[in-house]
Design a protein around this motif. Structure first.
Motif, PDB file in Angstrom:
ATOM      1  N   ALA A   1       0.694  -1.274  -0.052  1.00  0.00           N
ATOM      2  CA  ALA A   1       0.094   0.160  -0.018  1.00  0.00           C
ATOM      3  C   ALA A   1       0.923   1.289  -0.089  1.00  0.00           C
ATOM      4  N   MET A   2       0.285   2.237  -0.294  1.00  0.00           N
ATOM      5  CA  MET A   2       0.697   3.717  -0.416  1.00  0.00           C
ATOM      6  C   MET A   2      -0.055   4.523   0.523  1.00  0.00           C
ATOM      7  N   ILE A   3       0.742   5.210   1.600  1.00  0.00           N
ATOM      8  CA  ILE A   3      -0.209   6.228   2.542  1.00  0.00           C
ATOM      9  C   ILE A   3       0.386   7.507   2.377  1.00  0.00           C
ATOM     10  N   VAL A   4      -0.952   8.353   1.788  1.00  0.00           N
ATOM     11  CA  VAL A   4      -0.567   9.968   1.722  1.00  0.00           C
ATOM     12  C   VAL A   4      -1.133  10.421   2.999  1.00  0.00           C
ATOM     13  N   GLN A   5      -0.544  11.523   3.520  1.00  0.00           N
ATOM     14  CA  GLN A   5      -0.976  12.107   4.546  1.00  0.00           C
ATOM     15  C   GLN A   5      -0.915  13.537   4.427  1.00  0.00           C
ATOM     16  N   GLY A   6      -1.958  14.336   4.220  1.00  0.00           N
ATOM     17  CA  GLY A   6      -1.831  15.781   3.880  1.00  0.00           C
ATOM     18  C   GLY A   6      -1.710  16.597   5.379  1.00  0.00           C
ATOM     19  N   GLU A   7      -0.950  17.489   5.389  1.00  0.00           N
ATOM     20  CA  GLU A   7      -1.153  18.624   6.713  1.00  0.00           C
ATOM     21  C   GLU A   7      -2.533  18.756   7.105  1.00  0.00           C
ATOM     22  N   GLY A   8      -2.800  18.138   8.278  1.00  0.00           N
ATOM     23  CA  GLY A   8      -4.109  18.438   9.032  1.00  0.00           C
ATOM     24  C   GLY A   8      -5.129  17.630   8.514  1.00  0.00           C
ATOM     25  N   CYS A   9      -4.738  16.433   7.652  1.00  0.00           N
ATOM     26  CA  CYS A   9      -5.930  15.434   7.209  1.00  0.00           C
ATOM     27  C   CYS A   9      -5.547  14.111   7.526  1.00  0.00           C
ATOM     28  N   GLU A  10      -6.702  13.223   7.722  1.00  0.00           N
ATOM     29  CA  GLU A  10      -6.237  11.872   8.028  1.00  0.00           C
ATOM     30  C   GLU A  10      -5.451  11.152   7.013  1.00  0.00           C
ATOM     31  N   PRO A  11      -4.825  10.279   7.418  1.00  0.00           N
ATOM     32  CA  PRO A  11      -3.841   9.426   6.150  1.00  0.00           C
ATOM     33  C   PRO A  11      -4.663   8.814   5.330  1.00  0.00           C
ATOM     34  N   LEU A  12      -4.537   8.501   4.134  1.00  0.00           N
ATOM     35  CA  LEU A  12      -5.226   8.149   2.970  1.00  0.00           C
ATOM     36  C   LEU A  12      -4.503   6.919   2.590  1.00  0.00           C
ATOM     37  N   ARG A  13      -4.887   5.636   2.723  1.00  0.00           N
ATOM     38  CA  ARG A  13      -4.079   4.423   2.349  1.00  0.00           C
ATOM     39  C   ARG A  13      -4.886   3.911   0.972  1.00  0.00           C
ATOM     40  N   ILE A  14      -3.930   3.589   0.250  1.00  0.00           N
ATOM     41  CA  ILE A  14      -4.085   3.226  -1.279  1.00  0.00           C
ATOM     42  C   ILE A  14      -3.434   1.895  -1.556  1.00  0.00           C
ATOM     43  N   GLU A  15      -4.427   0.882  -1.468  1.00  0.00           N
ATOM     44  CA  GLU A  15      -3.931  -0.502  -1.932  1.00  0.00           C
ATOM     45  C   GLU A  15      -3.298  -0.487  -3.193  1.00  0.00           C
ATOM     46  N   ILE A  16      -2.031  -1.297  -3.121  1.00  0.00           N
ATOM     47  CA  ILE A  16      -1.359  -1.200  -4.729  1.00  0.00           C
ATOM     48  C   ILE A  16      -0.973  -2.718  -4.542  1.00  0.00           C
ATOM     49  N   ALA A  17      -1.173  -3.708  -4.125  1.00  0.00           N
ATOM     50  CA  ALA A  17      -0.538  -5.031  -4.113  1.00  0.00           C
ATOM     51  C   ALA A  17      -0.690  -5.850  -5.179  1.00  0.00           C
ATOM     52  N   THR A  18      -2.064  -5.638  -5.746  1.00  0.00           N
ATOM     53  CA  THR A  18      -2.397  -6.411  -6.974  1.00  0.00           C
ATOM     54  C   THR A  18      -2.533  -5.494  -8.171  1.00  0.00           C
ATOM     55  N   ALA A  19      -2.554  -5.986  -9.335  1.00  0.00           N
ATOM     56  CA  ALA A  19      -2.754  -5.591 -10.736  1.00  0.00           C
ATOM     57  C   ALA A  19      -3.750  -4.471 -10.584  1.00  0.00           C
ATOM     58  N   ALA A  20      -4.951  -5.235 -10.085  1.00  0.00           N
ATOM     59  CA  ALA A  20      -6.443  -4.452 -10.095  1.00  0.00           C
ATOM     60  C   ALA A  20      -6.264  -3.428  -9.108  1.00  0.00           C
ATOM     61  N   GLU A  21      -5.668  -3.469  -7.924  1.00  0.00           N
ATOM     62  CA  GLU A  21      -5.544  -2.270  -7.098  1.00  0.00           C
ATOM     63  C   GLU A  21      -4.620  -1.268  -7.420  1.00  0.00           C
ATOM     64  N   ARG A  22      -3.526  -1.492  -8.334  1.00  0.00           N
ATOM     65  CA  ARG A  22      -2.793  -0.461  -8.960  1.00  0.00           C
ATOM     66  C   ARG A  22      -3.594   0.263  -9.996  1.00  0.00           C
ATOM     67  N   ASP A  23      -4.414  -0.541 -10.827  1.00  0.00           N
ATOM     68  CA  ASP A  23      -5.254  -0.111 -11.731  1.00  0.00           C
ATOM     69  C   ASP A  23      -6.136   1.124 -10.981  1.00  0.00           C
ATOM     70  N   VAL A  24      -6.767   0.856  -9.830  1.00  0.00           N
ATOM     71  CA  VAL A  24      -7.759   1.825  -9.330  1.00  0.00           C
ATOM     72  C   VAL A  24      -6.741   2.965  -8.794  1.00  0.00           C
ATOM     73  N   ALA A  25      -5.644   2.537  -8.247  1.00  0.00           N
ATOM     74  CA  ALA A  25      -4.736   3.709  -7.645  1.00  0.00           C
ATOM     75  C   ALA A  25      -4.326   4.835  -8.863  1.00  0.00           C
ATOM     76  N   ARG A  26      -4.293   4.247  -9.915  1.00  0.00           N
ATOM     77  CA  ARG A  26      -3.890   4.938 -11.376  1.00  0.00           C
ATOM     78  C   ARG A  26      -5.097   6.073 -11.443  1.00  0.00           C
ATOM     79  N   ARG A  27      -6.376   5.607 -11.163  1.00  0.00           N
ATOM     80  CA  ARG A  27      -7.414   6.505 -11.593  1.00  0.00           C
ATOM     81  C   ARG A  27      -7.889   7.302 -10.159  1.00  0.00           C
ATOM     82  N   THR A  28      -7.149   7.126  -8.689  1.00  0.00           N
ATOM     83  CA  THR A  28      -7.377   7.662  -7.882  1.00  0.00           C
ATOM     84  C   THR A  28      -6.731   9.341  -7.634  1.00  0.00           C
ATOM     85  N   ILE A  29      -7.607  10.064  -7.255  1.00  0.00           N
ATOM     86  CA  ILE A  29      -7.348  11.649  -7.588  1.00  0.00           C
ATOM     87  C   ILE A  29      -7.199  11.996  -6.063  1.00  0.00           C
TER      88      ILE A  29
END
Length: 155
Positions: free
Chosen positions: A24-52
């Motif tokens: 997974a990738m975890i993005v934490q913006g200043e003053g925001c809750e961490p956003l966890r993006i699963e990237i273990a499988t090809a399907a999850e990486r495809d979803v991450a590619r479209r995640t804004i």
């Protein structure tokens, strides 16, 4: 989050020359809750590619990844991040990861502790971010992913 902090869960995967596996990738913006993006499988990486991920211009944010090392250590690994936007020269950044010991528990590794969201362009802008992890210059299996970063003038 600190470099090499162990977290719970995940089976040991032993396919390929290295047993390390990106989860997974975890993005934490200043003053925001961490956003966890699963990237273990090809399907999850495809979803991450479209995640804004939307951040206010100039906001500080950090990027971590969750890595399962499995039965062998992860040494001499490097993470490369390329940020691009139509009409601009791509910006590339690379960091060396700390050595991780073999473990059946995933590590959370802080890659970029204090990035600053791009700023200075009128309106909102969307940047494509390509990230990858390599060991001794060879890409780690299934450790290449993309995501989108949108900056806005206001929240």
């Amino acid at each position: 989050m600190s470099n090499g902090e162990s977290t719970s869960g995940g089976p040991v995967v032993t396919d390929g020359p290295s047993t390390a596996r990106l989860l997974a990738m975890i993005v934490q913006g200043e003053g925001c809750e961490p956003l966890r993006i699963e990237i273990a499988t090809a399907a999850e990486r495809d979803v991450a590619r479209r995640t804004i991920i939307v951040l206010k211009e100039g906001t500080r944010y950090s990027i971590s990844v969750e890595i399962l090392t499995g039965n062998s250590p992860l040494e001499k690994a490097r993470c490369t991040k390329v940020l691009s936007m139509r009409g601009l020269e791509p910006q590339s950044d690379s960091v060396l990861l700390e050595a991780l010991a073999p473990s059946s528990e995933p590590y959370t590794v802080l890659l970029y502790p204090a990035e600053k969201a791009p700023y200075g362009w009128p309106g909102s802008n969307t940047f494509k971010v390509r990230s990858s992890i390599s060991v001794d210059g060879e890409p780690l299996a299934d450790a290449e992913w993309s995501w989108l970063l949108r900056t806005t003038e206001e929240w």
